[in-house]
Design a protein around this motif. Sequence first.
Motif, PDB file in Angstrom:
ATOM      1  N   GLU A  59     -68.346 -92.161  -5.739  1.00  9.07           N
ATOM      2  CA  GLU A  59     -67.487 -91.841  -6.874  1.00  9.07           C
ATOM      3  C   GLU A  59     -66.221 -91.101  -6.428  1.00  9.07           C
ATOM      4  O   GLU A  59     -65.133 -91.366  -6.931  1.00  9.07           O
ATOM      5  CB  GLU A  59     -68.268 -90.989  -7.887  1.00  9.07           C
ATOM      6  N   LEU A  60     -66.340 -90.192  -5.465  1.00  6.87           N
ATOM      7  CA  LEU A  60     -65.178 -89.480  -4.934  1.00  6.87           C
ATOM      8  C   LEU A  60     -64.183 -90.459  -4.335  1.00  6.87           C
ATOM      9  O   LEU A  60     -62.977 -90.371  -4.586  1.00  6.87           O
ATOM     10  CB  LEU A  60     -65.624 -88.451  -3.883  1.00  6.87           C
ATOM     11  N   LEU A  61     -64.672 -91.405  -3.549  1.00  3.78           N
ATOM     12  CA  LEU A  61     -63.794 -92.398  -2.931  1.00  3.78           C
ATOM     13  C   LEU A  61     -63.136 -93.276  -3.988  1.00  3.78           C
ATOM     14  O   LEU A  61     -61.936 -93.542  -3.928  1.00  3.78           O
ATOM     15  CB  LEU A  61     -64.588 -93.251  -1.938  1.00  3.78           C
ATOM     16  N   THR A  62     -63.908 -93.691  -4.981  1.00  2.00           N
ATOM     17  CA  THR A  62     -63.372 -94.534  -6.056  1.00  2.00           C
ATOM     18  C   THR A  62     -62.300 -93.796  -6.842  1.00  2.00           C
ATOM     19  O   THR A  62     -61.205 -94.318  -7.058  1.00  2.00           O
ATOM     20  CB  THR A  62     -64.512 -94.972  -6.999  1.00  2.00           C
ATOM     21  N   ASP A  63     -62.621 -92.579  -7.274  1.00  2.00           N
ATOM     22  CA  ASP A  63     -61.668 -91.807  -8.072  1.00  2.00           C
ATOM     23  C   ASP A  63     -60.411 -91.456  -7.286  1.00  2.00           C
ATOM     24  O   ASP A  63     -59.313 -91.421  -7.837  1.00  2.00           O
ATOM     25  CB  ASP A  63     -62.321 -90.530  -8.603  1.00  2.00           C
ATOM     26  N   GLY A  64     -60.575 -91.196  -5.982  1.00  2.00           N
ATOM     27  CA  GLY A  64     -59.446 -90.815  -5.142  1.00  2.00           C
ATOM     28  C   GLY A  64     -58.414 -91.908  -4.942  1.00  2.00           C
ATOM     29  O   GLY A  64     -57.289 -91.637  -4.523  1.00  2.00           O
ATOM     30  N   LEU A  65     -58.774 -93.144  -5.245  1.00  2.00           N
ATOM     31  CA  LEU A  65     -57.795 -94.232  -5.176  1.00  2.00           C
ATOM     32  C   LEU A  65     -56.747 -94.107  -6.282  1.00  2.00           C
ATOM     33  O   LEU A  65     -55.630 -94.597  -6.146  1.00  2.00           O
ATOM     34  CB  LEU A  65     -58.488 -95.588  -5.296  1.00  2.00           C
ATOM     35  N   GLU A  66     -57.123 -93.458  -7.386  1.00  2.00           N
ATOM     36  CA  GLU A  66     -56.249 -93.371  -8.559  1.00  2.00           C
ATOM     37  C   GLU A  66     -55.601 -92.000  -8.745  1.00  2.00           C
ATOM     38  O   GLU A  66     -54.494 -91.903  -9.259  1.00  2.00           O
ATOM     39  CB  GLU A  66     -57.037 -93.718  -9.828  1.00  2.00           C
ATOM     40  N   GLU A  67     -56.318 -90.922  -8.347  1.00  6.53           N
ATOM     41  CA  GLU A  67     -55.795 -89.571  -8.547  1.00  6.53           C
ATOM     42  C   GLU A  67     -56.427 -88.634  -7.532  1.00  6.53           C
ATOM     43  O   GLU A  67     -57.520 -88.916  -7.024  1.00  6.53           O
ATOM     44  CB  GLU A  67     -56.083 -89.084  -9.972  1.00  6.53           C
ATOM     45  N   ARG A  77     -56.948 -88.783  -2.093  1.00  6.61           N
ATOM     46  CA  ARG A  77     -55.844 -88.938  -3.035  1.00  6.61           C
ATOM     47  C   ARG A  77     -55.023 -90.175  -2.673  1.00  6.61           C
ATOM     48  O   ARG A  77     -54.964 -90.569  -1.510  1.00  6.61           O
ATOM     49  CB  ARG A  77     -54.964 -87.704  -3.066  1.00  6.61           C
ATOM     50  N   PRO A  78     -54.397 -90.771  -3.681  1.00  8.96           N
ATOM     51  CA  PRO A  78     -53.513 -91.905  -3.385  1.00  8.96           C
ATOM     52  C   PRO A  78     -52.251 -91.409  -2.688  1.00  8.96           C
ATOM     53  O   PRO A  78     -51.826 -90.260  -2.876  1.00  8.96           O
ATOM     54  CB  PRO A  78     -53.198 -92.486  -4.769  1.00  8.96           C
ATOM     55  N   TYR A  79     -51.670 -92.290  -1.894  1.00 10.16           N
ATOM     56  CA  TYR A  79     -50.395 -92.006  -1.225  1.00 10.16           C
ATOM     57  C   TYR A  79     -49.541 -93.252  -1.375  1.00 10.16           C
ATOM     58  O   TYR A  79     -49.672 -94.205  -0.598  1.00 10.16           O
ATOM     59  CB  TYR A  79     -50.627 -91.663   0.251  1.00 10.16           C
ATOM     60  N   GLY A  80     -48.743 -93.284  -2.411  1.00 10.62           N
ATOM     61  CA  GLY A  80     -47.987 -94.493  -2.718  1.00 10.62           C
ATOM     62  C   GLY A  80     -48.927 -95.565  -3.227  1.00 10.62           C
ATOM     63  O   GLY A  80     -50.020 -95.285  -3.722  1.00 10.62           O
ATOM     64  N   TYR A  81     -48.497 -96.816  -3.115  1.00 10.21           N
ATOM     65  CA  TYR A  81     -49.299 -97.931  -3.624  1.00 10.21           C
ATOM     66  C   TYR A  81     -50.219 -98.534  -2.571  1.00 10.21           C
ATOM     67  O   TYR A  81     -51.182 -99.206  -2.900  1.00 10.21           O
ATOM     68  CB  TYR A  81     -48.386 -99.038  -4.168  1.00 10.21           C
ATOM     69  N   GLU A  82     -49.913 -98.304  -1.319  1.00  9.81           N
ATOM     70  CA  GLU A  82     -50.624 -99.017  -0.261  1.00  9.81           C
ATOM     71  C   GLU A  82     -51.611 -98.179   0.543  1.00  9.81           C
ATOM     72  O   GLU A  82     -52.423 -98.727   1.269  1.00  9.81           O
ATOM     73  CB  GLU A  82     -49.621 -99.649   0.699  1.00  9.81           C
ATOM     74  N   ARG A  83     -51.520 -96.863   0.429  1.00 13.30           N
ATOM     75  CA  ARG A  83     -52.367 -96.026   1.273  1.00 13.30           C
ATOM     76  C   ARG A  83     -53.135 -94.996   0.451  1.00 13.30           C
ATOM     77  O   ARG A  83     -52.718 -94.607  -0.637  1.00 13.30           O
ATOM     78  CB  ARG A  83     -51.536 -95.306   2.333  1.00 13.30           C
ATOM     79  N   THR A  84     -54.235 -94.561   1.036  1.00 13.25           N
ATOM     80  CA  THR A  84     -55.053 -93.501   0.467  1.00 13.25           C
ATOM     81  C   THR A  84     -55.230 -92.443   1.553  1.00 13.25           C
ATOM     82  O   THR A  84     -55.432 -92.769   2.723  1.00 13.25           O
ATOM     83  CB  THR A  84     -56.423 -94.046   0.023  1.00 13.25           C
ATOM     84  N   VAL A  85     -55.135 -91.193   1.155  1.00 14.54           N
ATOM     85  CA  VAL A  85     -55.297 -90.069   2.080  1.00 14.54           C
ATOM     86  C   VAL A  85     -56.703 -89.515   1.940  1.00 14.54           C
ATOM     87  O   VAL A  85     -57.172 -89.274   0.821  1.00 14.54           O
ATOM     88  CB  VAL A  85     -54.268 -88.958   1.784  1.00 14.54           C
ATOM     89  N   LEU A  86     -57.363 -89.331   3.067  1.00 16.01           N
ATOM     90  CA  LEU A  86     -58.657 -88.655   3.103  1.00 16.01           C
ATOM     91  C   LEU A  86     -58.489 -87.395   3.955  1.00 16.01           C
ATOM     92  O   LEU A  86     -57.967 -87.474   5.072  1.00 16.01           O
ATOM     93  CB  LEU A  86     -59.739 -89.547   3.701  1.00 16.01           C
ATOM     94  N   GLU A  87     -58.883 -86.278   3.395  1.00 17.67           N
ATOM     95  CA  GLU A  87     -58.831 -85.000   4.116  1.00 17.67           C
ATOM     96  C   GLU A  87     -60.260 -84.557   4.391  1.00 17.67           C
ATOM     97  O   GLU A  87     -61.089 -84.530   3.486  1.00 17.67           O
ATOM     98  CB  GLU A  87     -58.154 -83.918   3.274  1.00 17.67           C
ATOM     99  N   PHE A  88     -60.520 -84.181   5.627  1.00 16.29           N
ATOM    100  CA  PHE A  88     -61.839 -83.713   6.043  1.00 16.29           C
ATOM    101  C   PHE A  88     -61.679 -82.268   6.519  1.00 16.29           C
ATOM    102  O   PHE A  88     -61.019 -82.020   7.525  1.00 16.29           O
ATOM    103  CB  PHE A  88     -62.395 -84.602   7.149  1.00 16.29           C
ATOM    104  N   HIS A  89     -62.280 -81.340   5.778  1.00 17.29           N
ATOM    105  CA  HIS A  89     -62.154 -79.913   6.061  1.00 17.29           C
ATOM    106  C   HIS A  89     -63.423 -79.403   6.740  1.00 17.29           C
ATOM    107  O   HIS A  89     -64.521 -79.566   6.208  1.00 17.29           O
ATOM    108  CB  HIS A  89     -61.910 -79.136   4.763  1.00 17.29           C
ATOM    109  N   VAL A  99     -55.541 -94.396   5.086  1.00 23.38           N
ATOM    110  CA  VAL A  99     -56.231 -95.679   5.194  1.00 23.38           C
ATOM    111  C   VAL A  99     -55.585 -96.622   4.195  1.00 23.38           C
ATOM    112  O   VAL A  99     -55.193 -96.199   3.102  1.00 23.38           O
ATOM    113  CB  VAL A  99     -57.741 -95.526   4.881  1.00 23.38           C
ATOM    114  N   HIS A 100     -55.436 -97.892   4.554  1.00 22.51           N
ATOM    115  CA  HIS A 100     -54.901 -98.868   3.612  1.00 22.51           C
ATOM    116  C   HIS A 100     -55.816 -98.944   2.391  1.00 22.51           C
ATOM    117  O   HIS A 100     -57.027 -99.154   2.528  1.00 22.51           O
ATOM    118  CB  HIS A 100     -54.758-100.249   4.263  1.00 22.51           C
TER     119      HIS A 100
END
Length: 138
Positions: A59-67, A77-89, A99-100
């Motif tokens: 669900e986190l991955l799915t939701d993170g594509l949009e907001e 979080r989304p980054y423009g239309y083509e990329r998604t940002v994943l942060e690992f703390h 990631v595309h």
Amino acid sequence: MSTLIEQPVEARLVAAAPRMPSIPATLHYDRRDPFAVRMTFPAPATLEGVDVCWTFSRELLTDGLEEPTGDGDVRVRPYGYERTVLEFHAPEGTAVVHVHSDAIHRFLSATNALVPVGMEHLQLDLDHDLAELMRDAA
């Protein structure tokens, strides 16, 4: 029927240097753990020199594509239309990768074909899991 989906993805590490090197990663989904996804980075791509695997909710991955979502160790979080940002703390620091988004969409589509969203509970064997807990407690 397969219980596992593995999809290689190209991740771009965000670093202080202007060049963002590409690192291999693999997204994993196992219907035996239907609420979770894993993202694995191979040993040569990590500071520790060992495979590193992060587990977080589908669900986190799915939701993170949009907001932007997540407030713990993993944030997406989304980054423009083509990329998604994943942060690992982690205590050692934070890794930020791009990631595309279409690769994530393909992965999530495959997971949904294996276990539709909302039907995850049907994959759980609570009697078996409870028996394992009781066995371990004895």
